[in-house]
Design an enzyme around this catalytic site. Structure first.
Site, PDB file in Angstrom:
ATOM      1  N   LYS A 170       0.862  -1.186   0.000  1.00 64.99           N
ATOM      2  CA  LYS A 170       0.000   0.000   0.000  1.00 64.99           C
ATOM      3  C   LYS A 170       0.892   1.228   0.000  1.00 64.99           C
ATOM      4  O   LYS A 170       1.499   1.573   1.008  1.00 64.99           O
ATOM      5  CB  LYS A 170      -0.914   0.044   1.237  1.00 64.99           C
ATOM      6  CG  LYS A 170      -2.035   1.071   1.030  1.00 64.99           C
ATOM      7  CD  LYS A 170      -2.692   1.542   2.296  1.00 64.99           C
ATOM      8  CE  LYS A 170      -1.916   2.584   3.023  1.00 64.99           C
ATOM      9  NZ  LYS A 170      -1.657   3.838   2.270  1.00 64.99           N
ATOM     10  N   GLU A 189      10.466   1.519  10.138  1.00 63.94           N
ATOM     11  CA  GLU A 189      11.492   2.534   9.870  1.00 63.94           C
ATOM     12  C   GLU A 189      10.792   3.875   9.986  1.00 63.94           C
ATOM     13  O   GLU A 189       9.977   4.228   9.135  1.00 63.94           O
ATOM     14  CB  GLU A 189      12.095   2.301   8.479  1.00 63.94           C
ATOM     15  CG  GLU A 189      13.442   2.964   8.305  1.00 63.94           C
ATOM     16  CD  GLU A 189      13.313   4.366   7.732  1.00 63.94           C
ATOM     17  OE1 GLU A 189      13.242   5.320   8.546  1.00 63.94           O
ATOM     18  OE2 GLU A 189      13.260   4.497   6.508  1.00 63.94           O
ATOM     19  N   CYS A 235      13.954  10.866   5.728  1.00 64.29           N
ATOM     20  CA  CYS A 235      13.925  10.494   7.152  1.00 64.29           C
ATOM     21  C   CYS A 235      15.293  10.665   7.800  1.00 64.29           C
ATOM     22  O   CYS A 235      15.386  10.966   8.978  1.00 64.29           O
ATOM     23  CB  CYS A 235      13.400   9.079   7.330  1.00 64.29           C
ATOM     24  SG  CYS A 235      14.231   7.885   6.303  1.00 64.29           S
ATOM     25  N   GLU A 269       9.804  16.221  14.338  1.00 64.29           N
ATOM     26  CA  GLU A 269      10.293  16.064  12.969  1.00 64.29           C
ATOM     27  C   GLU A 269       9.542  17.025  12.043  1.00 64.29           C
ATOM     28  O   GLU A 269       8.325  16.938  11.922  1.00 64.29           O
ATOM     29  CB  GLU A 269      10.070  14.622  12.503  1.00 64.29           C
ATOM     30  CG  GLU A 269      10.642  14.370  11.135  1.00 64.29           C
ATOM     31  CD  GLU A 269      10.395  12.943  10.645  1.00 64.29           C
ATOM     32  OE1 GLU A 269       9.257  12.468  10.738  1.00 64.29           O
ATOM     33  OE2 GLU A 269      11.361  12.318  10.164  1.00 64.29           O
TER      34      GLU A 269
HETATM   35  O1  TXE Z   1       2.741   9.635   7.589  1.00 62.52           O
HETATM   36  P1  TXE Z   1       2.064   8.271   8.011  1.00 62.52           P
HETATM   37  P2  TXE Z   1       2.151  10.927   6.873  1.00 62.52           P
HETATM   38  C1  TXE Z   1       6.787  11.732   8.833  1.00 62.52           C
HETATM   39  C2  TXE Z   1       6.945  13.210   8.475  1.00 62.52           C
HETATM   40  C3  TXE Z   1       5.570  13.572   8.040  1.00 62.52           C
HETATM   41  C4  TXE Z   1       4.733  12.760   8.992  1.00 62.52           C
HETATM   42  C5  TXE Z   1       3.315  12.502   8.580  1.00 62.52           C
HETATM   43  O2  TXE Z   1       7.295  13.928   9.623  1.00 62.52           O
HETATM   44  O3  TXE Z   1       5.303  14.938   8.155  1.00 62.52           O
HETATM   45  O4  TXE Z   1       5.423  11.525   9.063  1.00 62.52           O
HETATM   46  O5  TXE Z   1       3.271  11.987   7.254  1.00 62.52           O
HETATM   47  C6  TXE Z   1      -0.184   4.763   6.064  1.00 62.52           C
HETATM   48  N1  TXE Z   1      -2.640   1.770   9.414  1.00 62.52           N
HETATM   49  N2  TXE Z   1       7.212  10.863   7.771  1.00 62.52           N
HETATM   50  O6  TXE Z   1       0.852  11.330   7.472  1.00 62.52           O
HETATM   51  O7  TXE Z   1       0.730   8.455   8.617  1.00 62.52           O
HETATM   52  C7  TXE Z   1      -0.359   5.927   5.120  1.00 62.52           C
HETATM   53  O8  TXE Z   1      -1.511   5.731   4.319  1.00 62.52           O
HETATM   54  C8  TXE Z   1      -1.921   1.430   8.338  1.00 62.52           C
HETATM   55  C9  TXE Z   1       8.482  10.201   7.949  1.00 62.52           C
HETATM   56  O9  TXE Z   1       2.163  10.702   5.406  1.00 62.52           O
HETATM   57  O10 TXE Z   1       3.073   7.567   8.828  1.00 62.52           O
HETATM   58  C10 TXE Z   1       0.952   5.903   4.360  1.00 62.52           C
HETATM   59  O11 TXE Z   1       0.934   4.883   3.371  1.00 62.52           O
HETATM   60  N3  TXE Z   1      -1.344   2.332   7.543  1.00 62.52           N
HETATM   61  C11 TXE Z   1       8.748   9.195   6.937  1.00 62.52           C
HETATM   62  C12 TXE Z   1       1.960   5.500   5.441  1.00 62.52           C
HETATM   63  O12 TXE Z   1       1.183   4.886   6.469  1.00 62.52           O
HETATM   64  C13 TXE Z   1      -1.479   3.638   7.844  1.00 62.52           C
HETATM   65  C14 TXE Z   1       8.175   9.301   5.611  1.00 62.52           C
HETATM   66  C15 TXE Z   1       2.741   6.654   6.036  1.00 62.52           C
HETATM   67  O13 TXE Z   1       1.850   7.545   6.603  1.00 62.52           O
HETATM   68  C16 TXE Z   1      -2.232   4.047   8.963  1.00 62.52           C
HETATM   69  C17 TXE Z   1       6.910   9.971   5.578  1.00 62.52           C
HETATM   70  C18 TXE Z   1      -2.831   3.038   9.771  1.00 62.52           C
HETATM   71  N4  TXE Z   1      -3.526   3.320  10.863  1.00 62.52           N
HETATM   72  C19 TXE Z   1       6.484  10.740   6.637  1.00 62.52           C
HETATM   73  N5  TXE Z   1      -2.199   5.392   9.017  1.00 62.52           N
HETATM   74  C20 TXE Z   1      10.019   8.425   6.974  1.00 62.52           C
HETATM   75  N6  TXE Z   1      10.297   7.709   8.050  1.00 62.52           N
HETATM   76  O14 TXE Z   1      10.740   8.399   5.991  1.00 62.52           O
HETATM   77  C21 TXE Z   1      -1.459   5.819   7.974  1.00 62.52           C
HETATM   78  N7  TXE Z   1      -1.027   4.757   7.257  1.00 62.52           N
END
Ligand code: TXE
Length: 498
Positions: free
Chosen positions: A197, A272, A306, A402
């Protein structure tokens, strides 16, 4: 030659964008079961680029059932490892041949510079695929001497590594193609099936990847893609009883929810998560090298990395030179669409993320924190000016949380010990860098810094052969390296009496 407008877009990308929105299940495009869709936007303009399917629980079930059936009947798992390797190598070739089209699609949905899309999103991905392909033929167990009745000559004991089953891969939007592959590759190399996904913000390249994998020879059902948000599609995947392993990259908050879901379903998991990564600059460092190093470390992909540097601690004697050099570098940057080859500052990924980053900057400004290096950015599209944030207090939100944007804190410290203490004063621990020419200081500090990866005199470089993952709340488990498939396999002990 500057970007000349949409007519420069590769015809294959145009054709892909015109397709009807669909999921990729059992080797075929499948329309949404209930008609739900969502829009994907071009971050450079804020205009709609395409639509994608908002997968329902039933759609996710269909994808998992398909992956499960493929696993059970062994159409991939039971291939000779050398044949799995060959298919993955073919996938690398196909991606390499279509590099420009994939890079353009990634820039269109994510906003990043076309150079970064070509070099990292596609170029590095090809390296990662070839590395993982090689791991398919390296799975192996160990043999043991055992102290059981009758003596060693009556027993043979050994372990086998067996694929865990269906993997649920959940990817973020910052490097949509590359991070999707970091889920897909270890799954496929070890003989698992996967339901991926991608982020609802950037679902397109993952869908195209799955179709390309089918063409490379990955059998139907082994690699399925469901699109949609976390609340329905994400949860349905993480809680599905037939998913044996979850691999997630994203925020710490969502990572914790996924960890809970994994424990509830007794699934393997790798997380991660985010970073608040320090760079510690010692007074003997070569400023002429630190400046470009931190420009890359802090501002690559608009800071949406990240492992990006976000908190610089610099010993007092170098502070003024470092701030002046970084400011000069920022003020010279040109701004524009990721497709414009001259543009060095590109839009952030979404309107929501733009607002989030702007709110951190506004909070710092409201607290009277000094900002430097800001430049004019267009109103249209999701642009945010890069900025240096000088000596923010511990109460300023962007010191602790972050930001994931082009914002770099620079704090003057009295000495390396103060810098180290402040660098470690965070609940996150993904990555860090040290800048010094003193080998003794480097060897000492690399041991004491709390981070999964520590660079010396560079920042942000990762490699398929170098394990990557977080300390503290930056995650659990490691990706990459020769042991990458351990997280996608069960270790079975076999004990034979003879
Ligand atoms: O992240 P989410 P978001 C950090 C960065 C950013 C913040 C929020 O600070 O501003 O996260 O970003 C899926 N069950 N990073 O909202 O929610 C979602 O659909 C299953 C750091 O985009 O973590 C997406 O595919 N899945 C980072 C994925 O999780 C769920 C990279 C990431 O979304 C879910 C990106 C649930 N309950 C953002 N809720 C890094 N580590 O590189 C959401 N998702």
């Amino acid at each position: 030659m500057p970007y000349q407008g949409p007519h420069d877009i590769d015809p294959a990308v145009r054709a892909f964008l015109k397709r009807d929105p669909a999921l990729f299940i059992e080797g075929a495009w499948r329309a949404s079961s209930d008609g739900e869709q969502f829009a994907v936007f071009d971050p450079a303009t804020g205009k709609e680029l395409a639509k994608a399917v908002e997968a329902s629980e039933g759609d996710v079930d269909a994808a998992v059932q398909s992956a499960h059936q493929a696993f059970v009947d062994g159409r991939w798992r039971l291939l000779r490892p050398a044949d799995r390797e060959k298919v993955l190598l073919k996938l690398a070739d196909l991606l390499e041949n279509r590099a420009e089209a994939f890079a353009q699609l990634e820039t269109l949905e994510q906003g990043k510079s076309i150079h970064i899309a070509r070099m990292i999103e596609v170029g590095a991905s090809v390296d990662w695929i070839r590395y993982a392909a090689g791991l398919a033929t390296k799975l192996s167990g160990r043999t043991f001497d055992v102290s059981l009745p009758g003596g060693p000559s009556h027993w043979t004991a050994y372990t086998r590594r067996e694929p865990v089953g269906v993997v649920g891969g959940i990817a973020p939007w910052n490097f949509p193609l590359m991070i999707a592959l970091w889920k897909v590759l270890p799954a496929l190399a070890s003989g698992c099936s996967i339901v991926l996904k991608p982020s609802e913000v950037t679902p397109l390249t993952a869908l195209w990847l799955a179709e390309t994998a089918l063409e490379a020879g990955v059998p139907a059902g082994v690699f399925n893609v469901v699109t949609g948000g976390g609340a329905v599609a994400g949860r349905a995947l993480t809680s599905h009883r037939l998913v044996a392993k979850l691999s997630f990259t994203g925020s710490t908050a969502t990572g914790k929810a996924i960890g809970h879901a994994a424990i509830d379903g007794m699934k393997h998991f790798t997380l991660e998560l985010g970073g608040k990564n320090p760079a510690l600059v010692l007074k003997d460092a070569d400023v002429a090298k630190v400046i470009p190093g931190l420009m890359a470390g802090g501002f690559l992909n608009g800071g949406q990395v990240c492992a990006a540097a976000s908190r610089v601690f610099v010993e007092a004697p170098l502070y003024d030179d470092l701030v002046a050099g970084l400011e000069q570098a920022l003020l010279g940057l040109s701004v524009g669409s990721g497709l414009d080859p001259q543009a060095q500052v590109n839009p952030l990924v979404s309107a929501d993320h733009q607002a989030k980053v702007q709110a951190y900057v506004a909070d710092a400004r409201a607290q009277g924190v000094e900002l430097r290096g800001q430049i004019a950015v267009p109103d249209e599209g999701y642009f945010v000016s890069p900025a240096l944030v000088l000596n923010p207090s511990e109460e300023t939100k962007l010191t602790r949380e972050e930001v994931f944007g082009p914002i770099l804190n620079i704090t003057k410290v009295a000495d390396a010990e103060e810098g180290l203490a402040r660098a470690n004063d965070t609940r996150l621990g993904l990555a860090a860098s040290l800048w010094t020419q003193d080998i003794g200081a480097a060897m000492d500090l690399t041991r004491r810094i709390e981070a999964g990866t520590v660079w010396v005199n560079s920042h942000v470089f990762i490699d398929p052969n170098m394990p990557f993952g977080g300390f503290k709340e930056s995650g659990l488990g490691r990706d990459f390296g020769v042991n990458w498939l351990d997280g996608y396999t069960e270790e079975k002990s076999v004990c034979i009496a003879h």
